[in-house]
Design a protein around this motif. Structure first.
Motif: not given
Length: 341
Positions: A95, A169, A56-60, A64, A68, A2, A66, A173
């Motif tokens: 999040h 990740w 830069k976060a992703k929706p799952i 949200k 870093y 990341p 992320g 997730s």
């Protein structure tokens, strides 16, 4: 890995509250100097990191998520907790984020470790992440402080390899996914039939007769090997093909990956034609696809496996490989089988 940003350790290495001069700016009335404290600089950097992490976060599943990594700062734990506070203030919705310092640990670190912070809007998400995180970083976690929606941990060498990013990740997730019906397949999972089909789609499979021809063709453009991956119990019960290499399934990738320290002497190139066989031609498809993953793109398996070889009436012995093992012996080749010539 990341995203990360250049270190600001030099900005934050002095005592808190010191003044930092910015470059003079010209104006019609002459030049002037503005002054900022180190605290304000650190706050600006924290806000910058928080914004980048959010962007830069992703929706799952609507959450949200992320990760870093940033270079080590003075008082890493306090700095990352400040970043976490900014993220929580900017994201009132659900999040989950992992923030970590990487590189050389801060000089102020007593344990000579990096810092990881996991922060989220919901306590359950963070607590699930804590359980998964502790399993994935065994032996590297020195200390953990758990405050419900905020975890702070001291971890050795976090971010030093791609494993850490992938593992975090996976932790995040899985932590935000809804509880699943234990009797229903999880989203994204595949049945064993689908896995075999996907593996075979990557292969140029050969019949037993084609395998025989390849192995005995002196003009074949690359070294070819027949590899028996069956367990010893199957070989003892069914016999085998004398002259093939015996490499059981759990050793296969290590023996044929040219980058592996445990590789065979013959596995010194990526164009090898490795023909894998099992008893009936199913496990061999998955095994050959695994060899593709380590770079042996000519690897394949034998349709029908050893049972098909016998049904074809092929001999129970093939010409031995042209390159011997490191020991210079044929130890590891299959034993003679009851298959008749």
């Amino acid at each position: 890995m990341p995203s990360s940003e250049p270190s600001t350790a030099s900005l934050a290495s002095g005592s808190e509250g010191r003044l930092v001069k910015t470059s003079p700016r010209s104006s019609l009335g002459g030049s002037s100097s503005s002054q900022r404290t180190l605290d304000s600089v650190r706050d600006e950097v924290a806000h910058s990191i928080a914004v980048r992490a959010i962007m830069k976060a992703k929706p799952i599943e609507g959450v949200k998520v992320g990760i870093y990594f940033t270079f080590s700062k003075k008082d890493d734990a306090a700095f990352l907790r400040h970043v976490a506070e900014i993220i929580r203030a900017r994201l009132p919705s659900r999040h989950l984020f992992a923030l970590a310092t990487t590189g050389a640990p801060s000089p102020t670190s007593v344990t000579n470790t990096n810092t990881l912070v996991i922060t989220g809007a919901e306590d359950d998400d963070v607590q699930r992440a804590v359980l998964l995180f502790s399993c994935k970083f065994l032996g590297r976690v020195v200390s953990v402080t758990n405050h419900g929606t905020l975890l702070t941990a001291s971890v050795h060498d976090i971010g030093a390899s791609s494993y850490d990013s992938a593992a975090l990740w996976d932790v995040l997730s899985k932590s935000v996914r809804e509880q699943l019906d234990p009797l229903s397949p999880p989203p994204g999972s595949r049945s064993i039939e689908q896995l075999v089909e996907a593996a075979r789609a990557r292969l140029q499979r050969v019949t037993p007769r084609q395998a025989w021809d390849i192995l005995h063709d002196a003009t074949y453009p690359m070294p070819a090997f027949l590899v028996d991956i069956r367990p010893v119990s199957q070989r003892a019960r069914s016999g085998g093909i004398h002259g093939s290499l015996i490499i059981e399934r759990n050793d296969l990738e290590w023996r044929f990956d040219p980058r592996s320290e445990a590789r065979l002497a013959i596995a010194d190139r990526y164009d090898l034609r490795v023909i894998v066989y099992c008893e009936d031609g199913y496990a061999s498809s998955l095994a050959a696809a695994a060899l593709h993953d380590v770079g042996l793109l000519n690897a394949t398996d034998m349709v029908g496996g050893f049972e098909a070889w016998k049904a074809e009436g092929l001999p129970g012995q093939i010409r031995p490989p042209s390159t011997m093992s490191e020991s210079g012996t044929w130890e590891g080749l299959s034993q003679p089988s009851p298959v008749s010539d």
